[in-house]
Design a protein around this motif. Sequence first.
Motif, PDB file in Angstrom:
ATOM      1  N   ILE A 161       0.882  -1.176   0.000  1.00 30.65           N
ATOM      2  CA  ILE A 161       0.000   0.000   0.000  1.00 30.65           C
ATOM      3  C   ILE A 161       0.911   1.215   0.000  1.00 30.65           C
ATOM      4  N   GLU A 198      -1.715  -1.136  -4.018  1.00 33.83           N
ATOM      5  CA  GLU A 198      -2.835  -0.200  -3.939  1.00 33.83           C
ATOM      6  C   GLU A 198      -2.357   1.156  -3.419  1.00 33.83           C
ATOM      7  N   SER A 223      -3.101   4.683  -1.099  1.00 34.14           N
ATOM      8  CA  SER A 223      -3.858   5.181   0.058  1.00 34.14           C
ATOM      9  C   SER A 223      -4.137   6.678  -0.003  1.00 34.14           C
ATOM     10  N   ARG A 253      -7.957   5.584   4.120  1.00 26.72           N
ATOM     11  CA  ARG A 253      -7.852   4.908   2.824  1.00 26.72           C
ATOM     12  C   ARG A 253      -6.931   3.687   2.919  1.00 26.72           C
ATOM     13  N   LYS A 296      -8.059  -0.046   1.905  1.00 24.94           N
ATOM     14  CA  LYS A 296      -7.335  -0.864   0.922  1.00 24.94           C
ATOM     15  C   LYS A 296      -6.865  -2.181   1.548  1.00 24.94           C
ATOM     16  N   GLN A 301      -9.853  -4.497   1.731  1.00 31.91           N
ATOM     17  CA  GLN A 301     -10.192  -5.041   0.408  1.00 31.91           C
ATOM     18  C   GLN A 301      -9.207  -6.131  -0.008  1.00 31.91           C
TER      19      GLN A 301
END
Length: 333
Positions: free
Chosen positions: A175, A207, A209, A215, A219, A222
């Motif tokens: 992330i 991903e 953030s 965020r 992430k 998910q």
Amino acid sequence: MGRLSRVAYVCGALCFVVSCSLAIFWGYKVFVHKPSMEKMDQAKYKYHFVLVPEEMDNEYWRLVGKGAQAAAKQNGVLLEYVGPKQANFDVHLKTIEMSAASKVDGIMTQGLSDEQFTPLINRVVEKGIPVITVDTDTVNSKRLAYIGTDNYYSGVLAGKALIADTKGHANVAIITGSFYKNHQQQRVKGFEDAVKSENGIHIIDVEESEISRVRASEKAFQILQNHPEVNAFFGTSALDGVGIAQVVEQYKKTGQVYIIGFDTLPDTVNYIRNGTIQATVVQEPYQMGYEAVKLMIDLVEGRKVPSIVHTDTRIMRAKDLPLTRKNIGEGSK
């Protein structure tokens, strides 16, 4: 005109004369004494520098500011720490423009990847105001020096730490604070290069953030939903590790999911202490600010300075706790 009217007229005239006299007197006092006070204030300082952070309302940048203020105080420099409260390109650029218009002696700023940033920095330098980038570089600009972390190397350090701690076997999700900011890109690239030769390590997902704890948590949630095989995370900004740790605790996977983060926010330290985060990359923000001011003084006084100065970077684990002021960079010079 009656006697009462004449008295009222004379009193009004006297009041008008007195008011005008007082206005002239105090106007003269302000005119004469204000410049003297300004000269006295200016006489206290050799130079006037501005430090423009990514966001003022950020613990990491407050440490950069503390280091810069310490160096400024020691060297007779007037330092302004100004910029967006939270990351904002427009406010950041406007602050630099206003600082240049004020003809300050030097500007220190985080480098930005925004397409408007490089031309602005070039214009400022061409006007004779030196610019130093701090924490994040903009190599294609005419900035005169960069001081901060070697972000590619910090990513390599994180990758090597993960290899050592997982014995070379992990399904990793990354992330990152931003897909577009150069320093975040470099951290991801360094990490990827460090682990790519390890057959037992697989990067499952990357991903973004947006440098937000909320965020980062979203992430991480998910990723664990979509990729239950993930058993390790690398967070490339200070808030990413904290956001990931919140979700790992919520899933009751502490000890089952490895996390390596960035920086030493109080929450990060607490998560390391309780075993949710296993390691973090430690930068030296105080040192960055302190040395940036010293570099700027050298530039203004005509001395040669290196174009790139990398500050210390290291990995910290639970065995390195408890933290001291030196551990988080506040005691570095």
